[in-house]
Structures are given as structure tokens and as C-alpha cells.
Design a protein around this motif. Structure first.
Motif, PDB file in Angstrom:
ATOM      1  N   ASP A  73      78.490  64.166  23.382  1.00 49.08           N
ATOM      2  CA  ASP A  73      77.788  64.360  22.137  1.00 49.08           C
ATOM      3  C   ASP A  73      78.319  65.436  21.290  1.00 49.08           C
ATOM      4  O   ASP A  73      78.215  65.379  20.111  1.00 49.08           O
ATOM      5  N   GLU A  74      78.556  66.520  21.917  1.00 48.19           N
ATOM      6  CA  GLU A  74      79.223  67.702  21.087  1.00 48.19           C
ATOM      7  C   GLU A  74      80.445  67.467  20.361  1.00 48.19           C
ATOM      8  O   GLU A  74      80.749  67.834  19.291  1.00 48.19           O
ATOM      9  N   ASP A  75      81.347  66.881  21.055  1.00 44.51           N
ATOM     10  CA  ASP A  75      82.562  66.422  20.789  1.00 44.51           C
ATOM     11  C   ASP A  75      82.629  65.463  19.691  1.00 44.51           C
ATOM     12  O   ASP A  75      83.173  65.287  18.423  1.00 44.51           O
ATOM     13  N   LEU A  76      81.422  64.346  19.847  1.00 52.61           N
ATOM     14  CA  LEU A  76      81.361  63.216  18.898  1.00 52.61           C
ATOM     15  C   LEU A  76      80.602  63.990  17.564  1.00 52.61           C
ATOM     16  O   LEU A  76      81.232  63.748  16.343  1.00 52.61           O
ATOM     17  N   GLY A 110      66.954  59.424  12.373  1.00 50.08           N
ATOM     18  CA  GLY A 110      65.825  58.503  12.473  1.00 50.08           C
ATOM     19  C   GLY A 110      66.043  57.239  12.452  1.00 50.08           C
ATOM     20  O   GLY A 110      67.197  56.691  12.802  1.00 50.08           O
ATOM     21  N   ASP A 111      64.994  56.477  12.629  1.00 47.12           N
ATOM     22  CA  ASP A 111      64.977  54.843  12.907  1.00 47.12           C
ATOM     23  C   ASP A 111      65.875  54.415  11.699  1.00 47.12           C
ATOM     24  O   ASP A 111      65.738  54.764  10.693  1.00 47.12           O
ATOM     25  N   ILE A 112      66.657  53.060  12.152  1.00 48.24           N
ATOM     26  CA  ILE A 112      67.445  52.496  10.993  1.00 48.24           C
ATOM     27  C   ILE A 112      67.015  51.061  11.384  1.00 48.24           C
ATOM     28  O   ILE A 112      66.532  50.393  12.513  1.00 48.24           O
ATOM     29  N   TYR A 113      66.618  50.347  10.064  1.00 53.23           N
ATOM     30  CA  TYR A 113      66.501  49.017   9.904  1.00 53.23           C
ATOM     31  C   TYR A 113      67.555  48.065   9.098  1.00 53.23           C
ATOM     32  O   TYR A 113      67.912  48.239   8.266  1.00 53.23           O
ATOM     33  N   ILE A 114      67.797  47.133  10.168  1.00 50.84           N
ATOM     34  CA  ILE A 114      68.960  46.205   9.641  1.00 50.84           C
ATOM     35  C   ILE A 114      68.467  44.972   9.132  1.00 50.84           C
ATOM     36  O   ILE A 114      68.227  44.017   9.991  1.00 50.84           O
ATOM     37  N   GLY A 115      68.382  44.690   7.853  1.00 51.23           N
ATOM     38  CA  GLY A 115      68.063  43.180   7.342  1.00 51.23           C
ATOM     39  C   GLY A 115      66.730  43.337   6.871  1.00 51.23           C
ATOM     40  O   GLY A 115      65.891  44.326   7.232  1.00 51.23           O
ATOM     41  N   TYR A 133      75.495  56.124  14.602  1.00 45.45           N
ATOM     42  CA  TYR A 133      74.964  56.816  15.620  1.00 45.45           C
ATOM     43  C   TYR A 133      73.508  57.311  15.142  1.00 45.45           C
ATOM     44  O   TYR A 133      73.504  57.864  14.106  1.00 45.45           O
ATOM     45  N   THR A 134      72.696  57.025  15.905  1.00 36.98           N
ATOM     46  CA  THR A 134      71.401  57.698  15.394  1.00 36.98           C
ATOM     47  C   THR A 134      70.419  58.354  16.578  1.00 36.98           C
ATOM     48  O   THR A 134      70.577  57.519  17.812  1.00 36.98           O
ATOM     49  N   THR A 135      69.677  59.368  16.502  1.00 42.35           N
ATOM     50  CA  THR A 135      68.875  59.778  17.502  1.00 42.35           C
ATOM     51  C   THR A 135      67.534  58.833  17.354  1.00 42.35           C
ATOM     52  O   THR A 135      66.782  59.057  18.589  1.00 42.35           O
ATOM     53  N   VAL A 178      79.046  42.522  16.389  1.00 40.06           N
ATOM     54  CA  VAL A 178      78.912  44.191  16.387  1.00 40.06           C
ATOM     55  C   VAL A 178      79.014  44.594  17.841  1.00 40.06           C
ATOM     56  O   VAL A 178      78.536  43.630  18.698  1.00 40.06           O
ATOM     57  N   MET A 179      79.231  45.594  18.127  1.00 37.47           N
ATOM     58  CA  MET A 179      78.922  46.259  19.530  1.00 37.47           C
ATOM     59  C   MET A 179      77.932  47.368  19.486  1.00 37.47           C
ATOM     60  O   MET A 179      77.360  48.136  18.553  1.00 37.47           O
ATOM     61  N   LEU A 180      76.972  47.009  20.705  1.00 34.41           N
ATOM     62  CA  LEU A 180      75.848  47.678  20.552  1.00 34.41           C
ATOM     63  C   LEU A 180      75.733  48.640  22.024  1.00 34.41           C
ATOM     64  O   LEU A 180      76.214  48.036  22.915  1.00 34.41           O
ATOM     65  N   LEU A 181      75.389  49.757  21.729  1.00 37.09           N
ATOM     66  CA  LEU A 181      75.101  50.635  22.802  1.00 37.09           C
ATOM     67  C   LEU A 181      73.467  51.408  22.596  1.00 37.09           C
ATOM     68  O   LEU A 181      73.255  52.101  21.740  1.00 37.09           O
ATOM     69  N   ALA A 182      72.926  51.039  23.512  1.00 33.78           N
ATOM     70  CA  ALA A 182      71.458  51.659  23.756  1.00 33.78           C
ATOM     71  C   ALA A 182      71.453  52.827  24.707  1.00 33.78           C
ATOM     72  O   ALA A 182      71.567  52.356  26.239  1.00 33.78           O
ATOM     73  N   ARG A 183      71.205  53.675  24.166  1.00 35.05           N
ATOM     74  CA  ARG A 183      70.977  54.957  25.367  1.00 35.05           C
ATOM     75  C   ARG A 183      69.984  54.830  26.187  1.00 35.05           C
ATOM     76  O   ARG A 183      70.094  55.606  27.307  1.00 35.05           O
ATOM     77  N   GLU A 184      69.001  54.198  25.993  1.00 38.07           N
ATOM     78  CA  GLU A 184      67.910  53.833  26.566  1.00 38.07           C
ATOM     79  C   GLU A 184      67.714  52.467  26.988  1.00 38.07           C
ATOM     80  O   GLU A 184      68.160  51.806  28.029  1.00 38.07           O
TER      81      GLU A 184
END
Length: 271
Positions: A73-76, A110-115, A133-135, A178-184
Motif C-alpha cells: 500500500d505504501e508503494d502504491l 470515501g465511497d464511490i457510486y458508479i451510475g 482505489y478507495t478506502t 472491468v476488473m474488481l478487487l474487494a479487500r473485504e
């Protein structure tokens, strides 16, 4: 090591059972069982396991953490080793055509809404390779498509990864490019409609919520189709050719990571 019962009789022909899976385990698949296994009195003559076991699929160290400690995360985000970072510059509400640029990591807090709420709403991602990338969480309320491009430049191919804490897909959404990554957690959305994803889904926990699809009449072939998957994921090969920032590994020997266009031999220096 939990049982996941599936009422296959609802969407398979009578007396037929059909499933295709790729199963990966940290310590192998010796403990994988089926209800048609040794503990069952069912007739298992038609039970087959096909494919290949890869005993070398063990979790490895991306970095030489002992001699060269690093934090992904620090590198990114902080060191910008994978691309330029733009913090809280991306709108929290993405609609229409969204120009994401190239080699950019959009870092939101913060949260992001698509559409929007319209059933026919489509969001188009345009640009080269980018990462959102979003927290917070991402709520996908529209189909997502990549913009078409007539450019002859290989590096202009659009490739985007959404990287969020949780990803929620609305039940009305049917097509995601699209490619999706959910950390949780990833939620595919409660719906009777099929969800098609051209990309991939990476998540700590995945919740496949689409209901089984019954017989489907194909107007073109005038035939009924059975066994249609509720969620259909097609791996997008462009993620290997033009990966989104952060999807490539930084070599520990500090040599330059080079990406090559296999069609022309053109070398693209990402760093």
C-alpha cells in the motif's frame, strides 16, 4: 471447510448434474468432498474430476521482506511506484463517460457510486491503464463498458481495476467490463438476471447472490438453453498485456520490468 448446498434440481435437466470449478487451496485439495463421495449412498458413476493439480501453488513472497522490507500500500499510494497518484480528485459519483487517463491511481478516501438509478444507465471508462482505489466502498449501479479506440498505440488500450474495501453490485446490473478487487467483501446483487463480468473478481469474501436461471428461450436459435450460469465471469486477457497500475510486481533485484507487445515486439517501459 463449510458445506455450501446447491439446489441443482432447479436449474439442471432431470437426473443431470453439471458443474465446472477451478479450486485453489493453500495446502492442496485433499479434503475437498462432494455429497456424491464416499460418505454418500448416491450413485456416483457419473462423477468425474478433471483438470490438473499444481502442488507448487503456495503463497510466496512478492518482496524480499528480510533484506528489502516493503509495504504494498505504501508503494502504491505514497511512493507512487506503480503510477502517479491523484488523491480525492475523482468524483464520488461516476456517470456517463469517465476519462481516467493513463498510468494513474485515483486514490479516494470515501465511497464511490458508479451510475444512477436508470435501468439503461451505462458508465463508460475511457483512457489507458488506471486504478480506482478507495478506502471506502464502491456501489455499482450501472453497466460498465470500456470506450472504443481507433488509436494505433498499443498502450492506449483501456484497462481498469476497481480496488475498494467492499464492492456492491446492484441487481439490475448485467454487464461489467472491468476488473474488481474487494479487500473485504464482494456482493453480486440479488437478482433473477444473469451478471456477466469481462475481467475478474478478487475478494476476501465473495457473495454470489444471483438466483438460479431456469430455462431461457434464445430468439435466434429458437431453442431453450439450460444450465446458464447466474454469474458468468470471463477472464480478460488484457490484464496480462496492459495491466492496471499496481497489478504488476516490482522485481526484488531492481531490474526494469518491461512489457512487450507480442504482436509487434514493441517494448513498453512502465517504470
Amino acid at each position: 471447510k463449510e458445506n455450501h448446498p446447491t439446489s441443482s434440481f432447479e436449474y439442471t435437466p432431470p437426473g443431470e448434474f453439471n458443474a465446472e470449478y477451478m479450486i485453489f487451496g493453500n495446502t492442496g485439495v485433499d479434503e475437498m468432498k462432494t455429497s456424491c463421495g464416499q460418505d454418500s449412498e448416491a450413485n456416483c458413476d457419473d462423477w468425474y474430476v478433471t483438470g490438473t493439480e499444481f502442488p507448487f501453488l503456495q503463497r510466496g513472497d512478492v518482496y524480499d521482506r528480510e533484506n528489502n522490507p516493503r509495504n504494498y500500500d505504501e508503494d502504491l499510494i505514497k511512493k507512487e511506484k506503480f503510477g502517479k497518484v491523484r488523491t480525492d480528485e475523482l468524483s464520488a459519483n461516476l456517470t456517463g463517460t469517465v476519462e481516467l487517463g493513463d498510468d494513474i491511481i485515483w486514490n479516494n478516501t470515501g465511497d464511490i457510486y458508479i451510475g444512477g438509478d436508470a435501468d439503461d444507465d451505462v458508465v463508460i471508462f475511457s483512457g489507458g491503464q488506471s486504478r480506482i482505489y478507495t478506502t471506502g466502498n464502491v456501489y455499482i449501479k450501472a453497466d460498465i463498458k470500456y470506450a472504443t479506440s481507433s488509436s494505433a498505440n498499443y498502450n492506449d488500450i483501456t484497462s481498469v481495476r476497481i480496488d475498494a474495501r467492499n464492492i456492491f453490485v446492484d441487481g439490475e446490473v448485467t454487464d461489467l467490463e472491468v476488473m474488481l478487487l474487494a479487500r473485504e467483501n464482494f456482493f453480486s446483487g440479488i437478482s433473477k438476471r444473469q451478471l456477466r463480468i469481462l475481467g475478474d473478481v478478487i475478494a476476501k469474501n465473495s457473495y454470489w447472490q444471483r438466483e438460479p436461471l431456469l430455462e431461457f428461450f434464445d430468439d435466434q436459435s429458437e431453442e431453450y438453453e439450460l444450465n446458464r450460469p447466474s454469474e458468468h465471469i470471463i477472464e480478460d486477457m488484457r490484464k496480462y498485456i496492459v495491466p492496471a497500475p499496481g497489478d504488476t510486481e516490482i522485481p526484488d533485484d531492481y531490474t526494469i520490468w518491461r512489457q512487450v507487445n507480442p504482436a509487434t515486439g514493441e517494448i513498453l517501459d512502465a517504470y
